[in-house]
Each structure stands twice: as structure tokens, then as C-alpha cells.
Design an enzyme around this catalytic site. Structure first.
Site, PDB file in Angstrom:
ATOM      1  N   ASP A 158       0.705  -1.198   0.077  1.00  0.00           N
ATOM      2  CA  ASP A 158      -0.037  -0.060  -0.197  1.00  0.00           C
ATOM      3  C   ASP A 158       0.599   1.410  -0.048  1.00  0.00           C
ATOM      4  OD1 ASP A 158      -2.627  -0.882   0.032  1.00  0.00           O
ATOM      5  OD2 ASP A 158      -2.372  -1.437   1.919  1.00  0.00           O
TER       6      ASP A 158
HETATM    7  C1  BGC Z   1       0.397   1.201   6.355  1.00  0.00           C
HETATM    8  C2  BGC Z   1      -0.168   0.021   5.500  1.00  0.00           C
HETATM    9  C3  BGC Z   1      -1.596   0.029   5.297  1.00  0.00           C
HETATM   10  C4  BGC Z   1      -2.070   1.291   4.792  1.00  0.00           C
HETATM   11  C5  BGC Z   1      -3.709   1.355   4.665  1.00  0.00           C
HETATM   12  C6  BGC Z   1      -0.115   2.458   5.646  1.00  0.00           C
HETATM   13  O1  BGC Z   1      -0.078   3.447   6.668  1.00  0.00           O
HETATM   14  O2  BGC Z   1       1.627   1.193   6.456  1.00  0.00           O
HETATM   15  O3  BGC Z   1       0.219  -1.219   5.880  1.00  0.00           O
HETATM   16  O4  BGC Z   1      -1.988  -1.218   4.518  1.00  0.00           O
HETATM   17  O5  BGC Z   1      -1.751   2.361   5.627  1.00  0.00           O
HETATM   18  O6  BGC Z   1      -4.407   1.460   5.317  1.00  0.00           O
HETATM   19  C1  NOJ Z   2      -1.749  -3.797   5.506  1.00  0.00           C
HETATM   20  C2  NOJ Z   2      -2.935  -3.984   4.521  1.00  0.00           C
HETATM   21  O1  NOJ Z   2      -4.013  -4.377   5.271  1.00  0.00           O
HETATM   22  C3  NOJ Z   2      -2.637  -4.872   3.429  1.00  0.00           C
HETATM   23  O2  NOJ Z   2      -3.925  -4.802   2.520  1.00  0.00           O
HETATM   24  C4  NOJ Z   2      -1.389  -4.347   2.686  1.00  0.00           C
HETATM   25  O3  NOJ Z   2      -1.180  -5.272   1.512  1.00  0.00           O
HETATM   26  C5  NOJ Z   2      -0.163  -4.425   3.691  1.00  0.00           C
HETATM   27  N1  NOJ Z   2      -0.574  -3.504   4.688  1.00  0.00           N
HETATM   28  C6  NOJ Z   2       0.988  -3.789   2.968  1.00  0.00           C
HETATM   29  O4  NOJ Z   2       0.981  -2.339   2.353  1.00  0.00           O
END
Ligand code: BGC
Ligand code: NOJ
Length: 814
Positions: A487
Site C-alpha cells: 500500500d
Molecule cells: C500502512 C499500510 C496499510 C495502509 C492502508 C499504511 O499507513 O503502512 O500497512 O496497508 O496504511 O491502511
Molecule cells: C496492510 C494492509 O492491510 C494490506 O492490505 C497491505 O497489503 C499491507 N498492509 C502492505 O502494505
């Protein structure tokens, strides 16, 4: 250093010291009513949706960390001393403190001042309530005169509004108290038809429902004035902060034990039966009273607890293994499966690290969670798949998440993640392999929940696949969109404004940045879809999926290979990410793990090279980091990944979710020693001895362990709700132990460590119990199978056609 121990026979983790490095928590409930409970009774409860139907308050990011909970106080009526058997909130010294977190229940207690007290918390199956069974035993030589107090703080339903809209909320709180039951009915007078209740099995010496009356002015939960005084005040909440507190006075002979049952529950009345008498403002309680009466009976509560235990016996009984490694056994047989249930139920919505306010159920997350869950409750997996598919957009793309109560998708935390649609194919494929229920593909499912837009689920899969074909970039690789699995790799974001969300900001048209990871996922999903299509008799369509997958594979070879490993992406300038040419972020785990998992490069040696490079450059003693070198500064063209200090989260943290991709990739290369070694590095049970460093619970996976660039290398964060649970379960069960579901039957293909003499397992698959025993006779992975004593060709055991319900499989590895 440890803070407790595993009690494997009872399937419990026993915490023996209350001040664990972080709150070590458990989940209550596994269907619709849920609670989170820490080892000191902190946490909160909700019905279905942690944001929209929150029953009790919780204070996030508090000091101490964990505050707000299901607190019990005991007070000695002779000395006036009072304390909490769960340590919080009073934090008095206790003897023999223990917290037993088990499958859907938690028991917390201790001895203090000669009084032993334990509370067992659980949610009965099929009920929207939680039971607290408090047992108090007098361990003194003399008679004890004790008062027991319960307490909770009600949330005014919408947890976000509750925490922000004080000008209104300080006026709306309302309760009723009838026959000792406290009913919380804020907003029931207008549009709500639901209320909460807090009941007690014993005659009350008092109650309180107004927080200030209970706590006193300028006091907190550690020293409620009414507890100190030894008498609740029978207060009624009008506005301000409604709470529930009961007082029961107990006179205990030496050695005498008494039990008090408290119930906290949620009830919805039919809209036309809200009030009794009709036209009044008094809750009609006739429909809820039977449940209250039933579970206030300790015998009924015990019976409900036994049903819960049996339920977990049957769920966990579906797959049990006995290997030479205790940590593998413990995680596969108990905790990893249990965590898969929690991740399935909550997706990413509610934990101590997810406030329950910010996120609903993630599309990609929930689809992946099915990999570790579908064998336990296929009917619920089926329903989830249909709910998820109904949030798919007509383009084949998907809302990134949906709210559990409404099941409506939203873009609150971004949209246009171009990997999302493929996970639906992965999830459905896992369901078909487990169940053989092909009817799901013909279920009519709408797009974007729009009535009239229903098409068979199978068409949703077709659109998922074509979504990528319509979004290829300059090299023929998939465009990344907002981001892919990672993400935080925000290649179209280019945000330079403080406070802007990386997940919703876009400053580029998205026509250039491409993802090698999505390319690998596309190849994998394409082959899964081809297998499904061909079994539906769609040979030409299946061939076209295979052709597209093959084409993408050659694009990956041409534009996605860096010489020694797979590239990660191309940015908006068309520059490489995850290449030896980069200064930072030269190599990434996702594209390497997933391309090899998808089978890319197995024949020509590139897969081997990629896994060797991953091992050399990314693997650490605490797990495999996301990338190296970590980004040392913020890069406008990369986004959130470079916003994290080196070693944390996506910036070179050990993201446990993606480690299993490498484990599976290693099994595809036949390297069981490496696969299991990687598995063990992040296995929470195997890390129990370093709990002071690891800090999170030793019985569940955390999302992340700080990477080697972080000052806190080895420290875990964000436990419970992570795709790690499903992927690790899937990796160990289906690829390392190699007991794998396929469309045609159960495949037996272990790739286990060379020094294991073998292992045994029981797997219930499509109604048949398979007793499996694997014996190692050589160092390789070649397997010869006998089924019920007869040697068979190949390694896929088709479901018996002669009605046998038990099958014995023996495998010799050489
Ligand atoms: C986090 C991710 C997460 C994303 C979406 C980010 O701040 O690092 O792990 O999936 O937010 O909520
Ligand atoms: C947490 C999110 O829930 C997931 O969808 C994502 O793939 C990982 N973070 C990596 O960014």
C-alpha cells in the site's frame, strides 16, 4: 525472557505476569458479537461493526497503554481495602496472577488479601452477549465480608462520533434499570431499535449508571470513589457518560466459593415493538429477557462454555499434525488456525492497533484470509466471497474495503489498487479446491451492490482478469494504480503537502508506473482461472488465460528481470525500482517471492537466483525484510514507503505477511530446509523466549517485526489482524507439510527439512478423514504413496467414490 507459558493440552497461553511488554490480547466471539480482551481485562465489545455498533468505550493510545475494559473490583468490607483481581485498573500487588487466553475465552484472576478471584469471559455460540463468570473464594482462616463490583463504560454506538462529538453526546445518554439489569438506551427514543444491557445474577447492594457518581470528581478507574466508599449510589445517567456498575455483597466462610454471573449484551427489537406499553418511552424487554434469564444461571453459562469448547475442538480437528517441531505443531494445531478465524472475522477492522473506526473489511485482505480459513467454515467463506464480489465495480476493479454492517464498499482509504481484483480469483479458487462446490460460480452477484446488475460470480472472475489486460503500461507490465499489495509504494501520489493521505492522493495520471508484483500475481491468477474454466468445459477460454499468463511471463523475463532477481516496479518516470541500478531499494521481497510462487523461472534457473539473492540480501535472523537498502529519506516519487524511518513497516521492516511467499517459493525449488527455517524465524511460538524483545503476543503473528535498519530490530508490532496468519498457515500446511487442496483432490507433496524423519497428520477434506503418515527414507522430495494399503500413481488422492469416510495415506519420501 518469557511472561507466561503455552498450555497446549488446554489450548491456552497462560500469562503469569500482568505487566507484559504490550497488552496481550484475545478475541471473544466468533460470529456477530465480538469483544477484544487484554490480559488485564482491557478492551471493548461491539456487535458486527466496531465503528457503528460499539457497545463499550476504550481509550486508545492511552497511558497506561491499555485502558477501558471489563473491570471487576473487590473490596474488603472490614479493612476498606479494594483491588482488581485482573491487576488493572487499580494495579495493586497480586499473588498468583494468571491470565489464560483460550479459544474464544479468557480467564483472568489472582489472589490478594486472602481472597482468590477469577473471571471467565466468553461469548456463547449463536448469542449476542458476553458472559463474565466471577468466582470468589475465601482463602483466609476467618470469615470474609467482601463486596464485588462490576464496571463498564458504554459507548454511544458510533465509536467515531462518540470520541469527537461531545457537544451533542454529553446530552443524549439514557439508561433504564429494571430488576437489577442496566439497559443502555441512548438514541433508542429516536431512530435506533437496539440497546445494550448489563445484568447480574445476584441481588444487588447497589448500582451506578452515571460515570461521575461512580468515579468521583477528578478520579479515574483506578480509584472509583464509590468503590472506595464501599457503596454504589444508584445513580441514573442523564447525558454525560453512561456506565454500568453492579455491587454484590458476599459473606464467605473460610474456603467458601461463590460465583456471580454478569452479562453484557446487545439486543435489537422489531421496529414496531420498541416500547412497552406502546406509546411510552420504556423499552419493551419481553424479547430479551429470556436470554438474560438463561445465561444468568451458572449452570447454563457452564453448558454454553462447554459448547464453545466443543465447537473449537471440531474446528481445530479438521487439521492436526504431529511433526518433530513443537512450534510447528502448536501453531498449526492451535494458534495459527485460531488467528485465521480472528483475521477472517475482523479483516483489518478492530484490534489494539486498528481502532475499529478507520477501516472496514479490506477486499484484498479478506480474499487472502480465505486461504487459511476456508477449511474451518466453508459456508461462511462462501458468504464472504459473495459479499466481497458484490463490492466489485463493473470495470472489474474493486472498492478497497467495505463496512461490515452495511456491506457497502467505500473509498475512504483509497481506491484503484490494481492488484485487488486478482485476489478474488485466488480466494474463489481456494474455496473451490477445499469444497468442490462449483455452484458458487453460478450465484448471481451484483456489481457495486447495484440491484439489477447481477451476473454469475464466474463473470466477476472474468472481469477481474480483464481488468489488468485493459491496464497495461509502457513495458506491457500491469499499471500499478494507487499501489499494489504494498500500500505504501505510491508511485502516482507525489505528495508534498503535510497531512495529505498517501492512500487517497493522486497527482499523476497513472499511465506509466508499472508493477512486476502484479505481473506475477496476474500469471498466478490466470493459471488458477484457466483451471477453473477448463473444468467448466470452457477449453478455448482456458487456453486464452494460459496464453495471456505465458505472455506476461515473457514480459516479466524481458522487462521484469534485473539479472539476479526480479525488479519490483517502474516509477512514473519509467525508472526501475528494486534494481541493482538503484541506490536504495535495490531488491524487494514481493516480486521475488510472488513470481517464484507463481512458478516463474523454475525451469531456467532465474527462480533459483532470485531466491538466493533474497536469502543473501533480505533474510535476517528475525525474518525477511521488505527491501534493501532501506530508504534513508523521503522520495516524492515513491510515497509512503519512504515516509517510514528505515526498518519500520513497508520501509524494510519484516512484513510477516510476505515472508510465506518466499517459504512457498523455496518449496517450489524443493528446498525444505530453507522454507522451514524461514517459517521458524517468524513463528511466534519459536520467538517466545525472546518475548522481551519481540514484545507482542507469543501466540499470534504480528503484522511487522522491526527490520535490521531499525534501532529496535526484532521488535514486533500490530499483532492479530494481519494477512500473515492466513499465508503462514497456508505455507506450512499446504506447501511445507504439503497437504494441499486441489480441484481434483488432496495432493500430498511435502517439502520438509532433510533432518525430519517424517510426520503424521489428520485432515478432514470434503467430509472424509485422511490419516496421513509421511516417512523420510532419503533426502529428496520424491514421494511414493499408498492409499489404504495400495500403491497409487501420482500424488493426488481423489475423494473416494465408494462411500469410505476414512482413508489412510502413507507417503515415502526419497
Ligand atoms: C500502512 C499500510 C496499510 C495502509 C492502508 C499504511 O499507513 O503502512 O500497512 O496497508 O496504511 O491502511
Ligand atoms: C496492510 C494492509 O492491510 C494490506 O492490505 C497491505 O497489503 C499491507 N498492509 C502492505 O502494505
Amino acid at each position: 525472557m518469557r511472561f507466561g507459558y503455552f498450555d497446549d493440552r488446554n489450548r491456552e497461553y497462560v500469562i503469569t505476569q500482568p505487566d507484559t511488554p504490550l497488552p496481550w490480547i484475545n478475541y471473544l466471539g466468533c460470529q456477530a458479537y465480538f469483544g477484544i480482551i487484554s490480559n488485564t481485562a482491557g478492551g471493548y465489545s461491539f456487535y458486527r461493526d466496531a465503528r457503528l455498533r460499539r457497545l463499550t468505550r476504550y481509550r486508545y493510545n492511552n497511558a497506561p497503554f491499555d485502558f477501558g475494559g471489563r473491570y471487576v473490583y473487590l473490596r474488603d468490607r472490614e479493612s476498606g481495602r479494594f483491588w482488581s483481581p485482573s491487576w488493572q485498573p487499580t494495579r495493586h500487588a497480586l499473588e498468583a496472577y494468571s491470565c489464560r487466553h483460550g479459544m474464544g475465552y479468557t480467564v483472568i484472576g489472582s489472589t490478594a488479601n486472602g481472597i482468590e478471584a477469577h473471571t471467565r469471559y466468553f461469548v456463547p455460540l449463536d448469542e449476542n452477549l458476553e458472559v463474565w463468570q466471577l468466582t470468589v473464594t475465601n482463602r483466609r482462616q476467618t470469615k470474609a465480608r467482601i463486596s464485588a463490583f462490576s464496571s463498564i463504560e458504554f459507548c454511544l454506538w458510533d465509536a467515531q462520533d462518540d470520541a469527537t462529538n461531545f457537544q451533542r453526546n454529553f446530552n443524549t445518554g439514557q439508561v433504564e434499570v429494571e430488576q437489577g439489569v442496566i439497559y443502555h438506551k441512548t438514541e433508542y427514543r429516536e431512530r435506533r431499535n437496539h440497546f445494550a444491557y448489563f445484568a447480574c445474577s445476584e441481588p444487588l447492594a447497589g448500582f451506578d449508571t452515571q460515570r461521575e457518581a461512580f468515579l468521583g470528581r477528578y478520579r479515574g478507574w483506578e480509584s472509583p470513589v464509590a468503590v472506595e466508599a464501599g457503596q454504589l449510589t444508584n445513580s441514573f445517567a442523564h447525558g454525560w457518560a453512561p456506565i454500568g456498575a453492579h455491587q454484590v455483597n458476599l459473606d464467605l466462610e473460610p474456603g467458601e466459593t461463590r460465583q456471580i454471573v454478569f452479562l453484557l449484551g446487545y439486543h435489537e427489537n422489531p421496529v414496531d415493538r420498541k416500547f412497552d406499553p406502546p406509546g411510552s418511552q420504556t423499552i419493551d424487554k419481553s424479547l430479551v429477557k429470556p436470554a438474560i434469564a438463561r445465561y444468568l444461571d451458572p449452570g447454563e453459562a457452564d453448558a454454553a462454555f462447554e459448547r464453545l469448547r466443543k465447537y473449537w475442538d471440531s474446528l481445530l480437528g479438521i487439521f492436526q499434525v504431529n511433526t518433530p517441531d513443537i512450534h510447528t505443531n502448536r501453531m498449526v494445531n492451535i494458534w495459527n488456525a485460531y488467528q485465521c478465524m480472528a483475521t477472517f472475522n475482523m479483516s483489518r477492522s478492530a484490534s489494539f492497533y486498528e481502532s475499529g473506526i478507520g477501516r472496514g473489511l479490506g477486499f484484498r485482505d479478506s480474499n487472502q484470509d480465505l486461504l487459511g480459513f476456508v477449511h474451518m467454515a466453508p459456508a461462511r467463506a462462501r458468504e464472504r466471497i459473495l459479499d466481497l464480489a458484490a463490492t466489485q465495480l463493473p470495470t472489474g476493479g474493486a472498492y478497497h474495503q467495505y463496512q461490515p454492517l452495511t456491506k457497502r464498499g467505500n473509498n475512504d482509504i483509497g481506491g484503484g489498487f490494481n492488484d485487488d481484483p486478482h485476489w478474488l480469483i485466488v480466494g474463489v479458487s481456494a474455496y473451490l479446491k477445499e469444497t468442490g462446490d462449483w455452484s458458487i460460480l453460478d450465484e448471481p452477484v451484483p456489481y457495486d451492490n447495484e440491484p439489477g446488475s447481477e451476473q454469475p460470480l464466474y463473470e466477476h472472475l472474468q472481469r477481474s482478469f480483464s481488468y489488468t489486460l485493459a491496464r497495461l503500461g509502457p513495458h506491457g507490465l500491469p499499471l500499478i494504480g494507487r499501489a499494489d499489495w504494498n500500500d505504501c509504494l505510491n508511485l502516482n501520489c507525489f505528495s508534498d503537502t503535510p497531512g495529505q493521505s498517501f492512500q487517497t492522493t493522486t497527482n499523476k495520471d497513472g499511465k506509466v508506473a508499472e508493477s512486476v508484483f502484479i505481473a506475477g500475481l496476474f500469471v498466478h491468477a490466470g493459471r488458477e482461472l484457466a483451471a477453473i474454466a477448463s473444468r467448466r468445459g470452457l477449453a478455448a477460454e482456458a487456453a486464452s488465460y494460459l496464453a495471456e499468463a505465458a505472455k506476461m511471463e515473457s514480459v516479466i523475463r524481458e522487462h521484469g528481470w534485473d539479472g539476479e532477481w526480479f525488479l519490483r516496479a517502474y516509477d512514473d518516470f519509467g525508472a526501475k525500482i528494486g534494481s541493482k541500478e538503484c541506490e536504495e531499494g535495490k531488491i524487494f521481497i514481493e516480486s521475488n517471492g510472488f513470481c517464484v510462487l507463481a512458478g516463474i523461472g523454475l525451469e531456467d534457473g532465474t527462480a533459483l537466483k532470485a531466491m538466493d539473492a533474497t536469502g543473501e540480501r533480505l533474510a535476517t535472523k528475525h525474518g525477511i525484510v521488505v527491501q534493501q537498502p532501506a530508504y534513508s529519506r523521503y522520495y516524492l516519487n515513491l510515497g509512503e514507503i519512504s515516509s517510514y524511518p528505515p526498518g519500520y513497516k513497508e520501509n524494510a521492516g519484516i512484513f510477516c505477511h510476505v515472508n510465506p511467499w518466499v517459504m512457498i517459493a523455496e518449496t517450489r525449488l524443493g528446498r525444505g530446509d530453507r522454507a522451514h527455517d524461514y517459517y521458524s524465524r517468524i513463528n511466534p511460538s519459536a520467538r517466545e523466549e525472546i518475548s522481551d524483545l519481540h514484545r507482542c503476543e507469543p501466540y499470534v503473528y504480528a503484522q511487522m517485526i522491526a527490520g535490521k535498519d531499525a534501532p529496535t530490530f526484532g521488535e514486533a508490532k500490530n499483532s492479530w489482524l494481519t494477512g500473515t496468519a492466513a499465508w503462514n498457515y497456508y505455507a506450512i500446511a499446504q506447501w511445507i507439510l504439503g497437504i494441499r487442496t486441489t480441484l481434483d483432490g488432496l495432493e500430498i507433496a511435502p517439502v520438509i527439512p532433510t533432518n525430519w524423519p517424517g510426520f503424521t497428520a489428520t485432515r478432514i477434506f470434503r467430509g472424509v478423514t485422511y490419516n496421513i503418515s509421511i516417512e523420510r527414507q532419503g533426502e529428496g522430495n520424491r514421494i511414493a504413496l499408498t492409499v489404504d494399503g495400495a500403491p497409487v500413481e501420482g500424488n493426488i488422492v481423489a475423494p473416494p467414490t465408494d462411500g469410505r469416510r476414512e482413508v489412510s495415506i502413507k507417503g515415502i519420501l526419497s
